[in-house]
Design a protein around this motif. Structure first.
Motif, PDB file in Angstrom:
ATOM      1  N   LYS A  40      49.508   3.967  22.312  1.00 56.61           N
ATOM      2  CA  LYS A  40      49.253   5.173  21.529  1.00 56.61           C
ATOM      3  C   LYS A  40      50.479   5.630  20.742  1.00 56.61           C
ATOM      4  CE  LYS A  40      45.559   7.038  24.416  1.00 56.61           C
ATOM      5  NZ  LYS A  40      45.146   8.126  25.336  1.00 56.61           N
ATOM      6  N   THR A  41      51.647   5.177  21.151  1.00 56.98           N
ATOM      7  CA  THR A  41      52.885   5.547  20.446  1.00 56.98           C
ATOM      8  C   THR A  41      53.315   4.485  19.442  1.00 56.98           C
ATOM      9  OG1 THR A  41      54.220   4.543  22.208  1.00 56.98           O
ATOM     10  CG2 THR A  41      53.643   6.868  22.454  1.00 56.98           C
ATOM     11  N   ALA A  42      52.454   3.502  19.173  1.00 57.86           N
ATOM     12  CA  ALA A  42      52.847   2.412  18.268  1.00 57.86           C
ATOM     13  C   ALA A  42      52.971   2.879  16.825  1.00 57.86           C
ATOM     14  CB  ALA A  42      51.837   1.268  18.360  1.00 57.86           C
ATOM     15  N   LEU A  43      52.228   3.882  16.417  1.00 68.19           N
ATOM     16  CA  LEU A  43      52.238   4.355  15.034  1.00 68.19           C
ATOM     17  C   LEU A  43      53.006   5.658  14.864  1.00 68.19           C
ATOM     18  CD1 LEU A  43      48.498   3.624  14.108  1.00 68.19           C
ATOM     19  CD2 LEU A  43      50.497   2.183  13.682  1.00 68.19           C
ATOM     20  N   ASP A  44      53.865   5.980  15.810  1.00 73.70           N
ATOM     21  CA  ASP A  44      54.602   7.240  15.697  1.00 73.70           C
ATOM     22  C   ASP A  44      55.710   7.190  14.640  1.00 73.70           C
ATOM     23  OD1 ASP A  44      53.012   8.271  17.635  1.00 73.70           O
ATOM     24  OD2 ASP A  44      54.460   8.026  19.273  1.00 73.70           O
ATOM     25  N   GLY A  45      56.225   6.011  14.305  1.00 76.64           N
ATOM     26  CA  GLY A  45      57.333   5.920  13.349  1.00 76.64           C
ATOM     27  C   GLY A  45      56.914   5.783  11.901  1.00 76.64           C
ATOM     28  N   GLN A  46      55.699   6.121  11.549  1.00 71.99           N
ATOM     29  CA  GLN A  46      55.225   5.996  10.173  1.00 71.99           C
ATOM     30  C   GLN A  46      55.776   7.141   9.310  1.00 71.99           C
ATOM     31  OE1 GLN A  46      53.565   3.353   9.172  1.00 71.99           O
ATOM     32  NE2 GLN A  46      53.597   2.548  11.292  1.00 71.99           N
ATOM     33  N   GLU A  48      56.004  10.353   6.707  1.00 67.87           N
ATOM     34  CA  GLU A  48      55.315  11.639   6.814  1.00 67.87           C
ATOM     35  C   GLU A  48      54.083  11.701   5.915  1.00 67.87           C
ATOM     36  OE1 GLU A  48      58.106  14.661   5.963  1.00 67.87           O
ATOM     37  OE2 GLU A  48      59.332  14.296   7.769  1.00 67.87           O
ATOM     38  N   ASP A  49      54.109  10.950   4.778  1.00 72.19           N
ATOM     39  CA  ASP A  49      52.958  10.988   3.878  1.00 72.19           C
ATOM     40  C   ASP A  49      51.826  10.085   4.332  1.00 72.19           C
ATOM     41  OD1 ASP A  49      54.354   8.693   3.555  1.00 72.19           O
ATOM     42  OD2 ASP A  49      54.309   8.682   1.349  1.00 72.19           O
ATOM     43  N   PHE A  50      51.986   9.457   5.495  1.00 69.99           N
ATOM     44  CA  PHE A  50      50.930   8.583   6.023  1.00 69.99           C
ATOM     45  C   PHE A  50      49.777   9.457   6.517  1.00 69.99           C
ATOM     46  CE2 PHE A  50      48.973   5.700   9.132  1.00 69.99           C
ATOM     47  CZ  PHE A  50      48.866   4.547   8.362  1.00 69.99           C
ATOM     48  N   PRO A  51      48.542   9.219   6.043  1.00 67.65           N
ATOM     49  CA  PRO A  51      47.423  10.108   6.406  1.00 67.65           C
ATOM     50  C   PRO A  51      47.145  10.071   7.918  1.00 67.65           C
ATOM     51  CG  PRO A  51      46.860   8.742   4.510  1.00 67.65           C
ATOM     52  CD  PRO A  51      48.131   8.184   5.071  1.00 67.65           C
ATOM     53  N   GLU A  52      46.857  11.244   8.447  1.00 66.34           N
ATOM     54  CA  GLU A  52      46.566  11.338   9.877  1.00 66.34           C
ATOM     55  C   GLU A  52      45.233  10.686  10.224  1.00 66.34           C
ATOM     56  OE1 GLU A  52      48.324  12.395  12.389  1.00 66.34           O
ATOM     57  OE2 GLU A  52      50.054  12.961  11.166  1.00 66.34           O
ATOM     58  N   GLU A  53      44.262  10.808   9.333  1.00 61.30           N
ATOM     59  CA  GLU A  53      42.961  10.204   9.600  1.00 61.30           C
ATOM     60  C   GLU A  53      43.072   8.688   9.675  1.00 61.30           C
ATOM     61  OE1 GLU A  53      38.955  10.137  10.477  1.00 61.30           O
ATOM     62  OE2 GLU A  53      40.352  11.832  10.373  1.00 61.30           O
ATOM     63  N   THR A  54      43.833   8.107   8.746  1.00 64.48           N
ATOM     64  CA  THR A  54      44.031   6.655   8.769  1.00 64.48           C
ATOM     65  C   THR A  54      44.772   6.233  10.028  1.00 64.48           C
ATOM     66  OG1 THR A  54      44.147   6.682   6.351  1.00 64.48           O
ATOM     67  CG2 THR A  54      44.954   4.716   7.465  1.00 64.48           C
ATOM     68  N   LYS A  55      45.744   7.027  10.400  1.00 60.10           N
ATOM     69  CA  LYS A  55      46.501   6.732  11.617  1.00 60.10           C
ATOM     70  C   LYS A  55      45.591   6.767  12.846  1.00 60.10           C
ATOM     71  CE  LYS A  55      50.497   8.406  14.213  1.00 60.10           C
ATOM     72  NZ  LYS A  55      51.582   9.416  14.257  1.00 60.10           N
ATOM     73  N   ARG A  56      44.693   7.745  12.886  1.00 58.71           N
ATOM     74  CA  ARG A  56      43.795   7.866  14.034  1.00 58.71           C
ATOM     75  C   ARG A  56      42.831   6.688  14.096  1.00 58.71           C
ATOM     76  NH1 ARG A  56      38.832   9.619  14.851  1.00 58.71           N
ATOM     77  NH2 ARG A  56      38.591  10.230  12.662  1.00 58.71           N
ATOM     78  N   VAL A  57      42.286   6.273  12.931  1.00 55.97           N
ATOM     79  CA  VAL A  57      41.344   5.149  12.901  1.00 55.97           C
ATOM     80  C   VAL A  57      42.039   3.856  13.311  1.00 55.97           C
ATOM     81  CG1 VAL A  57      39.879   3.759  11.398  1.00 55.97           C
ATOM     82  CG2 VAL A  57      39.868   6.250  11.191  1.00 55.97           C
ATOM     83  N   LEU A  58      43.237   3.634  12.793  1.00 54.93           N
ATOM     84  CA  LEU A  58      43.974   2.423  13.153  1.00 54.93           C
ATOM     85  C   LEU A  58      44.305   2.389  14.645  1.00 54.93           C
ATOM     86  CD1 LEU A  58      46.430   2.134  10.115  1.00 54.93           C
ATOM     87  CD2 LEU A  58      44.416   0.721  10.586  1.00 54.93           C
ATOM     88  N   LEU A  59      44.644   3.550  15.182  1.00 58.92           N
ATOM     89  CA  LEU A  59      44.976   3.608  16.604  1.00 58.92           C
ATOM     90  C   LEU A  59      43.749   3.307  17.468  1.00 58.92           C
ATOM     91  CD1 LEU A  59      47.235   4.189  18.618  1.00 58.92           C
ATOM     92  CD2 LEU A  59      46.591   6.602  18.556  1.00 58.92           C
ATOM     93  N   GLN A  60      42.589   3.827  17.076  1.00 59.79           N
ATOM     94  CA  GLN A  60      41.363   3.535  17.830  1.00 59.79           C
ATOM     95  C   GLN A  60      41.025   2.049  17.772  1.00 59.79           C
ATOM     96  OE1 GLN A  60      38.299   6.077  16.301  1.00 59.79           O
ATOM     97  NE2 GLN A  60      39.106   7.941  17.315  1.00 59.79           N
TER      98      GLN A  60
END
Length: 237
Positions: A40-46, A48-60
């Motif tokens: 779950k912490t793999a995408l924490d270093g992206q 700031e302009d990285f969309p949260e929705e995209t981050k959530r979908v990729l994490l799922q």
């Protein structure tokens, strides 16, 4: 020959199993959940302009792919993940089989053990009987003769006991009555006359103030003094 050997080697490589052998689905699920927390912490270093929705979908998708990959590369007791039974079902089957075995064993013991115990019980009873036969009466029992006078005395006492009890109860009741009456008399003696009674006594007997105070203090009213007659006054003129 070389072609045949190559085919056999290729078939052996194909048949070789590379999946991990495990014995419990529960343990695998616990490990998967443990490593999911790390992923779950793999995408924490992206940025700031990285969309949260995209981050959530990729994490799922990452977590789902990880779980599917683990299940696909695991054999539970030699069976694939989908075909292997759950741990709860295995435990239920084990408990049922254990219960059946226990019932069978208990039934067998109830049927066979009494037959095995019976000879030992009979032998113990026979030995105890032989030991009892070895005892002899060293002291002859003496017959006890009843004393008629003593029996008459005991009968008289038993017959007189209820009357004595009744008399004792009556005495106790009379003592309580006398005690109550004595307490009432003490209360009466301790009472002091009221102001109204003192005024009545003053009017009737003609007490002075000093005698009234003494009567009020002592709780009683003194008798009226008779007028003293002098020697001369007692004679008729």
């Amino acid at each position: 020959m070389e072609a045949a050997e190559s085919k056999s080697s290729e078939s052996g490589e194909i048949k070789e199993e590379y999946r991990v052998q495990v014995t419990s689905k529960k343990e695998v699920s616990e490990q998967v959940n443990k490593y999911k927390e790390l992923l779950k912490t793999a995408l924490d270093g992206q940025p700031e302009d990285f969309p949260e929705e995209t981050k959530r979908v990729l994490l799922q998708e990452l977590l789902a792919n990880f779980e599917v990959a683990v299940q696909a590369n695991v054999l539970v007791n030699g069976s694939p993940w989908e075909e292997a039974p759950d741990d709860e079902e295995v435990e239920a089957i084990d408990l049922e089989s254990l219960l059946d075995d226990t019932i069978v064993e208990t039934t067998r013991r109830r049927r066979t053990f009494p037959k095995k115990i019976l000879p030992h019980v009979v032998h113990a009873l026979k030995a105890e009987r032989k030991v009892m036969e070895l005892y002899e009466q060293t002291v002859k029992p003496q017959e006890v003769v009843k004393d008629s006078d003593q029996e008459n005395i005991m009968n008289d006492l038993s017959a007189a006991a209820p009357g004595v009890v009744k008399q004792a109860i009556q005495v106790i009741k009379s003592i309580n009555t006398l005690q109550t009456q004595a307490e009432g008399l003490c209360e009466i003696l301790k009472t002091k006359p009221s102001q109204a009674s003192l005024e009545i006594h003053r009017e009737v007997f003609g007490f002075n103030d000093q005698s009234e105070e003494a009567a009020a203090a002592e709780g009683y009213v003194p008798q009226a003094k008779k007028p003293e007659c002098s020697v001369g006054e007692g004679k008729l003129e």
